[in-house]
Design a protein around this motif. Structure first.
Motif, PDB file in Angstrom:
ATOM      1  N   LEU A  70       0.673  -0.948  -0.219  1.00 53.73           N
ATOM      2  CA  LEU A  70      -0.071   0.143  -0.250  1.00 53.73           C
ATOM      3  C   LEU A  70       0.999   0.996  -0.169  1.00 53.73           C
ATOM      4  O   LEU A  70       1.649   1.610   0.856  1.00 53.73           O
ATOM      5  N   PRO A  71       1.273   1.997  -1.365  1.00 57.42           N
ATOM      6  CA  PRO A  71       0.350   1.708  -2.263  1.00 57.42           C
ATOM      7  C   PRO A  71       0.924   0.465  -3.030  1.00 57.42           C
ATOM      8  O   PRO A  71       1.903   0.487  -3.051  1.00 57.42           O
ATOM      9  N   ARG A  72      -0.611   0.296  -3.818  1.00 52.64           N
ATOM     10  CA  ARG A  72      -0.198  -0.810  -5.329  1.00 52.64           C
ATOM     11  C   ARG A  72       1.414  -0.332  -5.600  1.00 52.64           C
ATOM     12  O   ARG A  72       2.107  -1.253  -6.526  1.00 52.64           O
ATOM     13  N   PHE A  73       0.969   0.998  -6.168  1.00 48.88           N
ATOM     14  CA  PHE A  73       2.204   1.573  -7.247  1.00 48.88           C
ATOM     15  C   PHE A  73       2.520   2.721  -7.043  1.00 48.88           C
ATOM     16  O   PHE A  73       1.492   3.606  -5.872  1.00 48.88           O
ATOM     17  N   ASP A  74       3.438   3.596  -7.463  1.00 45.80           N
ATOM     18  CA  ASP A  74       3.554   4.743  -7.629  1.00 45.80           C
ATOM     19  C   ASP A  74       2.772   5.871  -7.684  1.00 45.80           C
ATOM     20  O   ASP A  74       1.879   5.410  -9.210  1.00 45.80           O
ATOM     21  N   VAL A  75       1.686   6.830  -7.337  1.00 49.53           N
ATOM     22  CA  VAL A  75       0.770   6.906  -7.773  1.00 49.53           C
ATOM     23  C   VAL A  75       0.781   8.447  -6.687  1.00 49.53           C
ATOM     24  O   VAL A  75       1.865   9.081  -6.221  1.00 49.53           O
ATOM     25  N   SER A  76       0.143   9.773  -7.869  1.00 45.72           N
ATOM     26  CA  SER A  76      -0.095  11.055  -7.191  1.00 45.72           C
ATOM     27  C   SER A  76      -0.722  11.463  -6.002  1.00 45.72           C
ATOM     28  O   SER A  76      -1.848  10.913  -5.710  1.00 45.72           O
ATOM     29  N   ALA A  77      -0.499  11.949  -4.756  1.00 40.73           N
ATOM     30  CA  ALA A  77      -1.459  12.503  -3.857  1.00 40.73           C
ATOM     31  C   ALA A  77      -1.400  14.010  -4.485  1.00 40.73           C
ATOM     32  O   ALA A  77      -1.969  13.723  -2.719  1.00 40.73           O
ATOM     33  N   MET A  78      -1.546  14.653  -4.676  1.00 35.86           N
ATOM     34  CA  MET A  78      -2.267  15.490  -5.184  1.00 35.86           C
ATOM     35  C   MET A  78      -2.675  15.273  -6.447  1.00 35.86           C
ATOM     36  O   MET A  78      -2.318  15.079  -7.297  1.00 35.86           O
ATOM     37  N   TYR A 114       0.678  18.522 -11.708  1.00 41.73           N
ATOM     38  CA  TYR A 114       1.139  17.766 -12.467  1.00 41.73           C
ATOM     39  C   TYR A 114       2.010  17.186 -12.651  1.00 41.73           C
ATOM     40  O   TYR A 114       3.266  17.326 -11.554  1.00 41.73           O
ATOM     41  N   ALA A 115       2.701  15.192 -12.710  1.00 40.00           N
ATOM     42  CA  ALA A 115       3.634  14.445 -12.665  1.00 40.00           C
ATOM     43  C   ALA A 115       5.367  15.094 -14.105  1.00 40.00           C
ATOM     44  O   ALA A 115       4.729  15.850 -14.949  1.00 40.00           O
ATOM     45  N   VAL A 116       5.760  15.317 -13.176  1.00 39.59           N
ATOM     46  CA  VAL A 116       7.066  16.094 -13.995  1.00 39.59           C
ATOM     47  C   VAL A 116       8.588  15.057 -14.198  1.00 39.59           C
ATOM     48  O   VAL A 116       8.240  14.388 -12.883  1.00 39.59           O
ATOM     49  N   ALA A 117       8.572  16.055 -14.712  1.00 36.94           N
ATOM     50  CA  ALA A 117      10.654  14.972 -15.200  1.00 36.94           C
ATOM     51  C   ALA A 117      11.494  16.080 -15.305  1.00 36.94           C
ATOM     52  O   ALA A 117      11.623  16.944 -16.032  1.00 36.94           O
ATOM     53  N   GLY A 118      12.696  15.950 -14.554  1.00 39.12           N
ATOM     54  CA  GLY A 118      13.337  16.931 -14.124  1.00 39.12           C
ATOM     55  C   GLY A 118      13.451  18.002 -13.751  1.00 39.12           C
ATOM     56  O   GLY A 118      11.902  18.628 -13.304  1.00 39.12           O
ATOM     57  N   ASP A 119      13.864  19.173 -14.235  1.00 36.93           N
ATOM     58  CA  ASP A 119      13.477  20.389 -13.454  1.00 36.93           C
ATOM     59  C   ASP A 119      12.847  21.109 -14.865  1.00 36.93           C
ATOM     60  O   ASP A 119      12.977  21.523 -16.401  1.00 36.93           O
ATOM     61  N   GLY A 120      11.684  22.609 -13.487  1.00 37.51           N
ATOM     62  CA  GLY A 120      11.396  23.072 -14.967  1.00 37.51           C
ATOM     63  C   GLY A 120      11.725  23.929 -15.790  1.00 37.51           C
ATOM     64  O   GLY A 120      13.121  24.268 -15.349  1.00 37.51           O
ATOM     65  N   PRO A 121      11.340  25.193 -16.588  1.00 38.21           N
ATOM     66  CA  PRO A 121       9.860  24.667 -17.132  1.00 38.21           C
ATOM     67  C   PRO A 121       9.878  23.501 -18.009  1.00 38.21           C
ATOM     68  O   PRO A 121      10.772  22.761 -18.082  1.00 38.21           O
ATOM     69  N   TRP A 122       8.862  23.043 -18.527  1.00 38.74           N
ATOM     70  CA  TRP A 122       7.977  21.737 -18.513  1.00 38.74           C
ATOM     71  C   TRP A 122       7.681  21.570 -19.626  1.00 38.74           C
ATOM     72  O   TRP A 122       6.270  23.101 -19.413  1.00 38.74           O
ATOM     73  N   ARG A 123       7.325  21.039 -20.852  1.00 40.80           N
ATOM     74  CA  ARG A 123       6.955  20.698 -21.792  1.00 40.80           C
ATOM     75  C   ARG A 123       4.850  20.004 -21.399  1.00 40.80           C
ATOM     76  O   ARG A 123       5.553  19.574 -21.250  1.00 40.80           O
ATOM     77  N   LEU A 124       3.906  20.549 -21.652  1.00 43.94           N
ATOM     78  CA  LEU A 124       3.213  20.654 -21.258  1.00 43.94           C
ATOM     79  C   LEU A 124       2.357  19.756 -21.921  1.00 43.94           C
ATOM     80  O   LEU A 124       1.893  20.235 -23.014  1.00 43.94           O
ATOM     81  N   ARG A 125       2.503  17.671 -21.993  1.00 46.09           N
ATOM     82  CA  ARG A 125       1.801  17.129 -23.088  1.00 46.09           C
ATOM     83  C   ARG A 125       0.258  17.148 -23.389  1.00 46.09           C
ATOM     84  O   ARG A 125      -0.015  17.732 -21.255  1.00 46.09           O
ATOM     85  N   THR A 163      -5.209  13.473  -8.077  1.00 46.37           N
ATOM     86  CA  THR A 163      -4.838  12.428  -6.815  1.00 46.37           C
ATOM     87  C   THR A 163      -5.178  10.774  -7.343  1.00 46.37           C
ATOM     88  O   THR A 163      -6.291  10.407  -7.330  1.00 46.37           O
ATOM     89  N   GLY A 164      -4.772   9.780  -6.861  1.00 44.85           N
ATOM     90  CA  GLY A 164      -4.621   8.897  -6.942  1.00 44.85           C
ATOM     91  C   GLY A 164      -4.331   8.146  -8.549  1.00 44.85           C
ATOM     92  O   GLY A 164      -4.155   6.606  -7.570  1.00 44.85           O
ATOM     93  N   ALA A 165      -3.823   8.446  -9.164  1.00 50.53           N
ATOM     94  CA  ALA A 165      -3.369   7.959 -10.621  1.00 50.53           C
ATOM     95  C   ALA A 165      -2.027   7.666 -10.436  1.00 50.53           C
ATOM     96  O   ALA A 165      -1.089   7.964  -9.795  1.00 50.53           O
ATOM     97  N   HIS A 166      -2.307   6.505 -11.057  1.00 48.46           N
ATOM     98  CA  HIS A 166      -0.583   5.752 -11.295  1.00 48.46           C
ATOM     99  C   HIS A 166       0.549   6.759 -12.382  1.00 48.46           C
ATOM    100  O   HIS A 166       0.147   6.962 -13.789  1.00 48.46           O
ATOM    101  N   VAL A 167       1.257   6.680 -11.579  1.00 54.13           N
ATOM    102  CA  VAL A 167       2.611   7.971 -12.038  1.00 54.13           C
ATOM    103  C   VAL A 167       2.907   7.671 -13.085  1.00 54.13           C
ATOM    104  O   VAL A 167       3.463   6.081 -12.821  1.00 54.13           O
ATOM    105  N   PRO A 168       3.615   7.926 -14.713  1.00 49.10           N
ATOM    106  CA  PRO A 168       4.236   7.535 -15.501  1.00 49.10           C
ATOM    107  C   PRO A 168       5.853   7.179 -15.052  1.00 49.10           C
ATOM    108  O   PRO A 168       6.339   7.478 -14.389  1.00 49.10           O
ATOM    109  N   ASP A 169       6.399   6.211 -15.957  1.00 47.16           N
ATOM    110  CA  ASP A 169       7.631   6.028 -15.494  1.00 47.16           C
ATOM    111  C   ASP A 169       8.388   7.036 -16.434  1.00 47.16           C
ATOM    112  O   ASP A 169       7.817   7.995 -17.087  1.00 47.16           O
TER     113      ASP A 169
END
Length: 580
Positions: free
Chosen positions: A238-246, A249-260, A284-290
């Protein structure tokens, strides 16, 4: 003080005892007539109606109803005529009450003076009215006798006025049979053999000596009120996988970020992996992407021309709930003995556990006693409304006890024996009434005949002192409650949790404690249990006076408090909440 006269009925046929002179029977070193005369010793004039007894002092008037043995109503009429005084109150008392005290009579007189009722009668510890233990207004008694005309062999209930009060009193059981005489004589020794228990001692015995229910595997959702028979451990992380707590936006690296343009929803398809410098909207609760290095919550984010920026002066936060951060497989969720509650069911389901070994829940059968008790329909003369039987299932449910049946036991010589021999479909037999230690102690005698083990013989508690708890073999616990409504409910609330803990193996509940602001006003020489209400400064205020014959005193109250003897204001007391 209002003048009082007394009529003591010391005749009658005693047909159920072979015509023996009942008032002369000696119990505990005194005849029952001596007990009655001691109770009315403070009365101005006393008349004894029955056969002449040369041993009585000359100031006691002795008369005989005509014809002899023509019933209590005729005897009362004879006694009233013989008094010849104008005392406004008249005590009417049968001489077959081995445990009657002067205190009990004083209570009747106090209620008569305060209530203004035409008559005030005692109710024994089973809640049964005793019409030959009463205080009458002389004018009302004379009018009632005149209204009957012929008095010979009239039933006592025919004399009871409409404006009558009934108050519960201990020690007012009568002796009508040889068996009751034997019980009364045994009861003289009972307090020495089985002294009343303090409440904490009684609870400890119930937790430690009651037999455990059988362990079995159950769907947790169906057994609220049971207790875990072993530790419950996580079957999944618990949780079963990494999930968003809020939401953000899920982000990768330092910003700013290109929003898909894609979005991650809880329970929906996982977004494809993020490259460094990318972001994706996520709930909230969604499985964050790799590739996700963090979640930027909405209140920290700004979007302009498909580019996501972190607002200045916002703290760096991860806002990702990592797989297994709350529970890993095999982690302890709850130890053995934890009660099965909604919270436990939810906690277990969150780690993929829906079933577990449990004991319970406790199943109860309710037995209401007394010929005078009526649940439905109009009341007949001498009947009393059953004001607690219909609500007992709800009260039991407060403690996780499931009621499977509720019956009414008539007053028959072997009624309790039949109930106990029937192997009721329940783990707990809740019997209301007939728990006293006197001559009418039908329940205790039946427990003895059934070979029951007495766990709690009585309590040092007022009300509720006559409560008894026993075991019929390993299968059924018997909880004998006083017939008085408030005493029954108050005692149930004090003992039910410990009974459940004893039968299911549940861990002991933490007591609620706090200050009783008016403890000195409420406390007595023995522990008391009274209704109470919460106050703004914290703690409670208890009710000094309690009308115990009904539950009206619980209306607009928050619970009950257990008040130690001689407590002072501000004393810390136990609080038992009412769970409306």
């Amino acid at each position: 003080m209002t003048a009082v006269d007394a009529i003591v009925l010391a005749g009658g046929r005693a047909s159920r005892m072979g015509g023996v002179d009942k008032p002369a029977i000696v119990i505990g070193g005194r005849s029952m007539l001596e007990v009655a005369l001691a109770a009315v010793a403070s009365c101005a004039h006393t008349v004894v109606v029955g056969p002449h007894r040369p041993e009585l002092p000359p100031q006691i008037i002795q008369v005989r109803e005509v014809p002899p043995g023509s019933g209590p109503v005729a005897a009362i009429g004879t006694g009233l005529r013989a008094l010849g005084s104008a005392a406004p109150l008249v005590v009417v008392l049968a001489a077959d009450l081995p445990f009657l005290s002067e205190w009990a009579l004083a209570e009747l007189l106090r209620h008569a003076n305060e209530s203004g009722a035409d008559a005030v009668f005692a109710a024994d510890e089973s809640g049964r009215p005793q019409y030959l233990i009463g205080v009458w207004r002389r004018s009302a008694l004379a009018a009632a006798l005149d209204g009957l005309g012929a008095l010979i062999n009239q039933p006592m209930k025919a004399l009871v006025p409409a404006d009558a009060a009934i108050i519960p009193l201990p020690g007012v059981g009568d002796c009508d049979t040889e068996e009751q005489v034997r019980q009364a004589r045994a009861a003289v020794e009972t307090p020495r053999r089985h002294p009343p228990l303090e409440l904490d001692e009684a609870r400890a015995l119930l937790r430690g000596r009651l037999s455990r229910l059988t362990e079995y595997e159950a769907d947790l959702r169906s057994v609220t009120g049971a207790a875990l028979a072993g530790p419950l451990t996580a079957a999944g992380p618990l949780p079963r996988f990494d999930v968003s707590a809020m939401d953000g936006y899920a982000v990768a690296g330092d910003g700013p970020w290109r929003l898909r343009r894609d979005i991650g929803f809880a329970g929906g398809r996982r977004p494809v992996g993020l490259l460094s410098g990318e972001a994706v909207r996520i709930a909230t609760g969604a499985h964050v992407p790799d590739g996700t290095t963090g979640v930027l919550r909405d209140e920290f984010a700004h979007v302009a021309e498909e580019t996501l920026y972190r607002l200045p002066d916002t703290p760096p936060r991860d806002d990702i709930r990592r797989r297994g951060e709350d529970r890993e497989v095999g982690d302890l969720v709850a130890p053995e003995g934890t009660p099965v509650t909604a919270a436990l069911v939810s906690a277990a389901a969150s780690v993929e556990v829906t079933a577990a070994p449990v004991r319970g829940p406790v199943r109860a059968r309710i037995v209401m006693t007394g010929d005078e008790i009526r649940s439905e329909g109009p009341l007949q003369a001498g009947q009393t409304r059953d004001s607690i039987g219909p609500i007992l299932p709800d009260l039991l449910s407060w403690y996780g006890i499931h009621t499977v049946d509720r019956v009414h036991l008539r007053d028959t010589p072997h009624g309790f024996d039949e109930v106990m021999a029937a192997s009721p479909d329940g783990d707990l037999l809740v019997i209301v009434g007939a728990t006293g230690g006197g001559a009418a102690d039908q329940l205790r005698a039946a427990l003895t005949r059934a070979g029951a083990e007495i766990v709690v013989p009585r309590l040092r508690l007022r009300p509720g002192g006559s409560t008894v708890v026993a075991e019929l073999g390993p299968g059924t616990t018997v909880l004998g409650l006083p017939g008085n409504p408030f005493a029954a409910v108050a005692t149930l609330m004090t003992l039910a949790p410990a009974i459940v803990e004893g039968r299911t193996g549940a861990s002991a509940a933490r007591p609620q404690r706090g200050p009783l602001r008016n403890a000195a006003e409420v406390a007595g020489p023995v522990p008391r249990i009274v209704p109470a209400r919460a106050v703004d400064e914290g703690g409670w205020v208890g009710d000094p006076a309690v009308r115990t014959a009904h539950l009206g005193g619980l209306v607009d109250r928050d619970g009950l408090v257990v008040v130690p003897p001689d407590a002072v204001d501000g004393a810390i007391v136990e609080f038992l909440p009412l769970r409306y």
